[in-house]
Write a protein that holds these residues in place. Structure first.
Motif, PDB file in Angstrom:
ATOM      1  N   ALA A  88       0.827  -1.207   0.000  1.00 27.89           N
ATOM      2  CA  ALA A  88       0.000   0.000   0.000  1.00 27.89           C
ATOM      3  C   ALA A  88       0.860   1.255   0.000  1.00 27.89           C
ATOM      4  N   SER A  89       2.068   1.167   0.550  1.00 27.80           N
ATOM      5  CA  SER A  89       2.978   2.305   0.609  1.00 27.80           C
ATOM      6  C   SER A  89       3.701   2.561  -0.712  1.00 27.80           C
ATOM      7  N   GLY A  90       3.504   1.675  -1.681  1.00 23.47           N
ATOM      8  CA  GLY A  90       4.199   1.826  -2.957  1.00 23.47           C
ATOM      9  C   GLY A  90       5.606   1.263  -2.937  1.00 23.47           C
ATOM     10  N   ALA A  91       6.000   0.659  -1.789  1.00 21.94           N
ATOM     11  CA  ALA A  91       7.328   0.055  -1.675  1.00 21.94           C
ATOM     12  C   ALA A  91       7.295  -1.361  -2.255  1.00 21.94           C
ATOM     13  N   VAL A  92       8.457  -1.989  -2.293  1.00 26.99           N
ATOM     14  CA  VAL A  92       8.589  -3.344  -2.840  1.00 26.99           C
ATOM     15  C   VAL A  92       8.705  -4.332  -1.691  1.00 26.99           C
ATOM     16  N   LEU A  93       7.797  -5.303  -1.665  1.00 21.09           N
ATOM     17  CA  LEU A  93       7.771  -6.331  -0.634  1.00 21.09           C
ATOM     18  C   LEU A  93       8.819  -7.395  -0.936  1.00 21.09           C
ATOM     19  N   VAL A  94       9.631  -7.724   0.091  1.00 24.32           N
ATOM     20  CA  VAL A  94      10.608  -8.821  -0.011  1.00 24.32           C
ATOM     21  C   VAL A  94      10.246  -9.841   1.070  1.00 24.32           C
ATOM     22  N   PRO A  95       9.409 -10.840   0.766  1.00 24.47           N
ATOM     23  CA  PRO A  95       9.004 -11.817   1.790  1.00 24.47           C
ATOM     24  C   PRO A  95      10.082 -12.885   1.970  1.00 24.47           C
ATOM     25  N   LEU A  96      10.510 -13.106   3.214  1.00 20.84           N
ATOM     26  CA  LEU A  96      11.589 -14.050   3.494  1.00 20.84           C
ATOM     27  C   LEU A  96      11.197 -14.960   4.641  1.00 20.84           C
ATOM     28  N   SER A  97      11.626 -16.210   4.554  1.00 20.53           N
ATOM     29  CA  SER A  97      11.310 -17.188   5.593  1.00 20.53           C
ATOM     30  C   SER A  97      12.306 -17.092   6.736  1.00 20.53           C
ATOM     31  N   PRO A  98      11.829 -17.063   7.989  1.00 19.79           N
ATOM     32  CA  PRO A  98      12.754 -17.060   9.129  1.00 19.79           C
ATOM     33  C   PRO A  98      13.562 -18.341   9.235  1.00 19.79           C
ATOM     34  N   GLN A  99      13.159 -19.387   8.527  1.00 23.36           N
ATOM     35  CA  GLN A  99      13.868 -20.661   8.577  1.00 23.36           C
ATOM     36  C   GLN A  99      15.131 -20.669   7.715  1.00 23.36           C
ATOM     37  N   LEU A 100      15.371 -19.595   6.964  1.00 25.05           N
ATOM     38  CA  LEU A 100      16.526 -19.588   6.072  1.00 25.05           C
ATOM     39  C   LEU A 100      17.850 -19.574   6.828  1.00 25.05           C
ATOM     40  N   GLY A 101      17.891 -19.007   8.013  1.00 27.09           N
ATOM     41  CA  GLY A 101      19.149 -18.884   8.747  1.00 27.09           C
ATOM     42  C   GLY A 101      19.838 -17.575   8.442  1.00 27.09           C
ATOM     43  N   SER A 102      20.786 -17.204   9.289  1.00 23.95           N
ATOM     44  CA  SER A 102      21.363 -15.862   9.219  1.00 23.95           C
ATOM     45  C   SER A 102      22.103 -15.600   7.912  1.00 23.95           C
ATOM     46  N   ASP A 103      22.901 -16.548   7.428  1.00 25.29           N
ATOM     47  CA  ASP A 103      23.680 -16.302   6.213  1.00 25.29           C
ATOM     48  C   ASP A 103      22.778 -16.133   5.002  1.00 25.29           C
ATOM     49  N   ALA A 104      21.800 -17.030   4.860  1.00 26.64           N
ATOM     50  CA  ALA A 104      20.893 -16.961   3.709  1.00 26.64           C
ATOM     51  C   ALA A 104      20.027 -15.709   3.763  1.00 26.64           C
ATOM     52  N   LEU A 105      19.568 -15.338   4.957  1.00 24.68           N
ATOM     53  CA  LEU A 105      18.782 -14.113   5.096  1.00 24.68           C
ATOM     54  C   LEU A 105      19.634 -12.890   4.782  1.00 24.68           C
ATOM     55  N   SER A 106      20.851 -12.864   5.300  1.00 26.18           N
ATOM     56  CA  SER A 106      21.741 -11.721   5.046  1.00 26.18           C
ATOM     57  C   SER A 106      22.005 -11.565   3.558  1.00 26.18           C
TER      58      SER A 106
END
Length: 561
Positions: free
Chosen positions: A100-118
């Motif tokens: 709604a804000s016009g921004a771009v959503l980046v949905p990420l799973s918390p199960q990915l782990g720190s390296d993959a999320l980073s």
């Protein structure tokens, strides 16, 4: 039944407005009316004994407050915001606030782990993260690794780097007017599962929601019908889960059941009975777990399903038949990619089911089977499956992604003239049904033959002792490749019995397929490398075999000196 497909396909035309915003279409247009805002959006199960109902109005209030907070943080149109949460209503509110804000959503799973999320947050250059306590242990590391991050909004946890979700919502208004966005404006940045290598960022426009609707409606047997109640275990961080199991349902303003942890196996069967679920979307692995639960004594009786869409790979014949006999409904196959989610499939009430096929091109999408020069292959021949950039009426296909994130060279390489190349090999029969052969990267030569791993894998998995299988080439130097299978069994045989077990499986394949398709080598493993969606990462096994072959060649050369 009469085949309605020819009329449905030839008459379909896209109607994509110039201005379009996913949050407006899925939430604001329902919550803006007092009566419509009372509609049940979600029945969220905390456990089997406790659930909470959320109306469209309640989700909108959360979303609007959060959107106002994002605006005060200086969020601009096109900025990226990562939402790292499991399946819960707050994740929906946060995702729609970003859109709604016009921004771009980046949905990420918390199960990915720190390296993959980073890796993903850094690649997206996200400005803000919205996360709950499931991701909290990883966030300190992520904040240090991602210089673009300016704010972390935390739900149910607090630290020095965090702005409390509750504090933010308490000071913001529940009124918010979505930013005017064009249908072609960037909306969602999804990351591929990495089945063929490093995950890639796939940028979609707001119009992708319109693009997936024909496939969703068809695979759900002309959704919505009165009384429809949807549930799916698919993660909202993937294209199938976000688009086909969340936003499409909300676009129609209908209710769904959600669980914080995906219900699988016996829990899935019990949930479907408990809530009288009518519609669902699952992966083949979800069906396999339900089947396994029934084999072990669970009951599939009492389900009220009228539609089950199976995304990803096609179901094995035995599982297809089990769904029909035990769940009481024909499964509808639905094929798509992160770049084009939902372009081929079945809808058994409108056109005949053909088990084992991918289905027919969904109305609105023009499919081709082309050779390396971009020429159309004749019917029945194998070629690369491609999606036309424009449909049969000359209109742009809204389901197709905008580009790979900041990788125009890769984007260009996946287009040939007016075709988007899927990277999958397939054929089309005389009735227009598509048949999957394999990934272009997975098909290999063994002697004079071209080997398609999925065909051999499916044959192996038909053996009652086999849980899963993956086939890859094993390099043999100047002699080319031999066919190697990695197999997961119900019970790992002792080392002394493994040669006999391998010979038994080779005989099983030789009896059902051509002799040259029999794996010359079988290795038994406890598990296969798979993505979050359960797809085998064959490239990992290929790389392993290439490395082993190189080491063996080096040892042989050293021994010969």
């Amino acid at each position: 039944m009469s085949d309605q497909y020819p009329v449905l396909y030839s008459s379909y035309q896209w109607l994509v407005p110039t201005q379009f915003n996913i949050a407006q279409a899925c939430l604001q247009r329902w919550s803006g009316n007092v009566m419509e805002g009372r509609r049940l959006a979600m029945r969220h199960e905390h456990d089997e004994a406790q659930s909470t109902d959320w109306s469209y109005g309640q989700i909108a209030e959360l979303s609007n407050r959060l959107a106002n907070g994002l605006r005060k943080m200086g969020l601009q149109k096109g900025d990226r915001v990562a939402v790292i949460m499991p399946l819960r209503p707050e994740a929906v509110a946060a995702s729609l606030a970003v859109l709604a804000s016009g921004a771009v959503l980046v949905p990420l799973s918390p199960q990915l782990g720190s390296d993959a999320l980073s890796l993903r947050v850094r690649d997206a250059e996200a400005r803000i993260i919205i996360a709950d306590a499931t991701a909290a242990p990883e966030l300190t590391h992520i904040m240090k690794q991602c210089p673009s991050l300016q704010q972390l909004v935390g739900l149910e946890f607090q630290n020095d780097d965090t702005l409390s979700w509750r504090t933010l919502l308490a000071r913001e208004s529940s009124d918010f007017l979505p930013v005017a966005t064009q249908a072609d404006d960037p909306a969602i940045l999804l990351y591929t599962a990495g089945t063929t290598g490093m995950p890639k960022g796939v940028l979609h426009a707001h119009r992708v929601l319109i693009g997936i609707l024909p496939a969703f409606v068809a695979a759900q047997n002309w959704y919505p019908q009165p009384g429809d109640l949807f549930w799916s275990p698919l993660a909202w961080t993937t294209a199938p889960g976000l688009l086909h199991a969340l936003l499409a349902v909300m676009y129609f303003g209908r209710p769904m059941v959600t669980t914080r942890c995906p219900a699988q196996g016996i829990q899935a069967l019990e949930l479907m009975r408990r809530h009288r679920i009518t519609n669902t979307a699952v992966l083949p692995g979800d069906v396999a777990l339900m089947h396994e639960a029934v084999v072990n004594g669970a009951s599939a009786e009492g389900c009220a399903l009228r539609a089950i869409a199976v995304l990803g790979e096609t179901l094995q014949p035995a599982l297809h038949e089990w769904v029909v006999t035990s769940l009481g409904v024909l499964p509808n196959a639905l094929y798509g990619l992160t770049e084009a989610p939902g372009i081929i499939g079945n809808s058994f009430q409108k056109w005949p089911d053909r088990p084992g096929s991918m289905g027919r091109p969904i109305p609105g999408h023009r499919i081709g089977i082309i050779d390396s020069q971009g020429r159309s292959c004749r019917r029945g021949s194998v070629g690369q499956l491609a999606l036309a950039v424009r449909d049969q009426h000359g209109h742009p296909d809204p389901v197709l992604f905008l580009s790979y994130w900041r990788n125009e060279a890769l984007t260009r390489s996946r287009h040939l003239d007016d075709w988007f190349l899927t990277g999958d090999m397939a054929s089309v029969d005389e009735d227009g049904y598509c048949w999957f052969v394999g990934r272009c990267d997975d098909i290999f030569r063994c002697g004079n033959y071209r080997v398609s791993p999925p065909e051999i894998e499916e044959c192996l998995k038909q053996h009652p002792d086999v849980v899963n299988a993956a086939v890859v080439p094993k390099p043999q130097g100047a002699r080319g490749n031999l066919i190697k299978a990695f197999v997961v069994l119900n019970e790992m045989p002792p080392p002394a019995a493994q040669p006999d077990t391998a010979a038994m499986l080779q005989a099983h394949v030789r009896k059902r397929l051509a002799a040259w398709q029999t794996p010359q080598e079988i290795e038994f493993v406890d598990r296969l490398p798979v993505t979050a969606e359960g797809q085998v990462r064959r490239h990992v096994l290929r790389a392993r075999e290439q490395q082993r072959s190189m080491l063996a060649a080096a040892r042989a050369q050293s021994a010969g000196k």
